[in-house]
Design a protein around this motif. Structure first.
Motif, short mmCIF file in Angstrom:
data_model
loop_
_atom_site.label_atom_id
_atom_site.label_comp_id
_atom_site.label_asym_id
_atom_site.label_seq_id
_atom_site.Cartn_x
_atom_site.Cartn_y
_atom_site.Cartn_z
N SER A 194 -5.64 -10.69 3.44
CA SER A 194 -6.03 -9.95 4.64
C SER A 194 -4.97 -8.93 5.06
O SER A 194 -5.29 -7.93 5.69
CB SER A 194 -6.32 -10.91 5.79
OG SER A 194 -5.13 -11.53 6.23
N ILE A 195 -3.70 -9.16 4.72
CA ILE A 195 -2.61 -8.26 5.11
C ILE A 195 -2.47 -7.08 4.15
O ILE A 195 -2.31 -5.94 4.57
CB ILE A 195 -1.27 -9.03 5.19
CG1 ILE A 195 -1.32 -10.05 6.33
CG2 ILE A 195 -0.10 -8.07 5.38
CD1 ILE A 195 -0.13 -11.01 6.34
N LEU A 196 -2.55 -7.37 2.85
CA LEU A 196 -2.27 -6.36 1.83
C LEU A 196 -3.51 -5.55 1.47
O LEU A 196 -4.64 -6.02 1.59
CB LEU A 196 -1.72 -7.04 0.57
CG LEU A 196 -0.44 -7.84 0.71
CD1 LEU A 196 -0.11 -8.53 -0.60
CD2 LEU A 196 0.71 -6.97 1.17
N LYS A 197 -3.27 -4.34 0.99
CA LYS A 197 -4.34 -3.53 0.41
C LYS A 197 -4.71 -4.17 -0.93
O LYS A 197 -3.94 -4.94 -1.50
CB LYS A 197 -3.87 -2.10 0.19
CG LYS A 197 -3.51 -1.39 1.47
CD LYS A 197 -2.94 -0.01 1.17
CE LYS A 197 -2.44 0.64 2.44
NZ LYS A 197 -1.69 1.87 2.16
N SER A 198 -5.86 -3.80 -1.47
CA SER A 198 -6.34 -4.45 -2.69
C SER A 198 -5.37 -4.25 -3.87
O SER A 198 -5.14 -5.18 -4.64
CB SER A 198 -7.74 -3.97 -3.06
OG SER A 198 -7.74 -2.57 -3.25
N GLU A 199 -4.78 -3.05 -4.00
CA GLU A 199 -3.83 -2.82 -5.10
C GLU A 199 -2.56 -3.65 -4.90
O GLU A 199 -2.02 -4.21 -5.85
CB GLU A 199 -3.42 -1.34 -5.20
CG GLU A 199 -4.53 -0.32 -5.17
CD GLU A 199 -4.91 0.09 -3.75
OE1 GLU A 199 -4.04 0.34 -2.91
OE2 GLU A 199 -6.12 0.16 -3.50
N GLN A 200 -2.10 -3.72 -3.65
CA GLN A 200 -0.91 -4.51 -3.35
C GLN A 200 -1.16 -5.99 -3.61
O GLN A 200 -0.32 -6.68 -4.17
CB GLN A 200 -0.49 -4.32 -1.88
CG GLN A 200 0.04 -2.95 -1.57
CD GLN A 200 0.25 -2.78 -0.07
OE1 GLN A 200 -0.55 -3.25 0.74
NE2 GLN A 200 1.34 -2.10 0.28
#
Length: 160
Positions: free
Chosen positions: A121-127
């Motif tokens: 939920s915190i990170l972007k999908s690539e991250q």
């Protein structure tokens, strides 16, 4: 003369192998030393270091850094509490029952599931994909059992 050359080559090979083993042992010693130093850090220091490493690896934004720091801090405090409880029980000569071991394993897995969901939920999908990839290639045996020597299927097949 040929026997002397063969004997000299064998000696050189053994010597080189022994030196290689020393360097591997030294690397393991360095890891142990780092773990011992890390144990002296406060939960806040551990959370800060972990967050900074993740910021470098995943290029976190300011808001992501704050959320990840809070998550890392809670985890570090939980680890410290668990470590102290384990140490107290060990000092008292108490061994955990099968049910306590089971409960501890369930709690640890629940914590890992929670962490994974929060990071998603915190990170972007690539991250998030990079974070998962990093977690999977850790050879410490806690996050990736296959990284341990002897547990790798290919390694066992080669041994016969």
């Amino acid at each position: 003369m040929k026997k002397l050359i063969v004997l000299a080559l064998a000696f050189i090979s053994l010597n080189a192998f022994a030196q290689g083993k020393k360097s591997r042992d030294n690397q393991n010693g360095d890891k142990k030393e780092m773990r011992m130093q890390r144990a002296d850090f406060t939960p806040e220091q551990q959370a800060t270091l972990q967050t900074k490493k993740m910021t470098l690896d995943l290029d976190l934004s300011e808001s992501q850094q704050k959320e990840v720091y809070t998550l890392n801090l809670n985890q570090a405090k939980e680890r410290l509490a668990n470590r102290e409880a384990f140490k107290e029980a060990k000092d008292a000569g108490q061994k955990p029952t099968e049910q306590e071991r089971y409960d501890n394993m369930i709690a640890r897995l629940d914590s890992q599931i929670f962490m994974k969901n929060k990071m998603k939920s915190i990170l972007k999908s690539e991250q998030y994909a990079m974070w998962v990839q990093d977690m999977n290639k850790r050879p410490d045996g806690k996050r990736n059992q296959e990284g341990r020597k002897g547990n790798n299927r290919e390694d066992n097949e080669r041994r016969g």
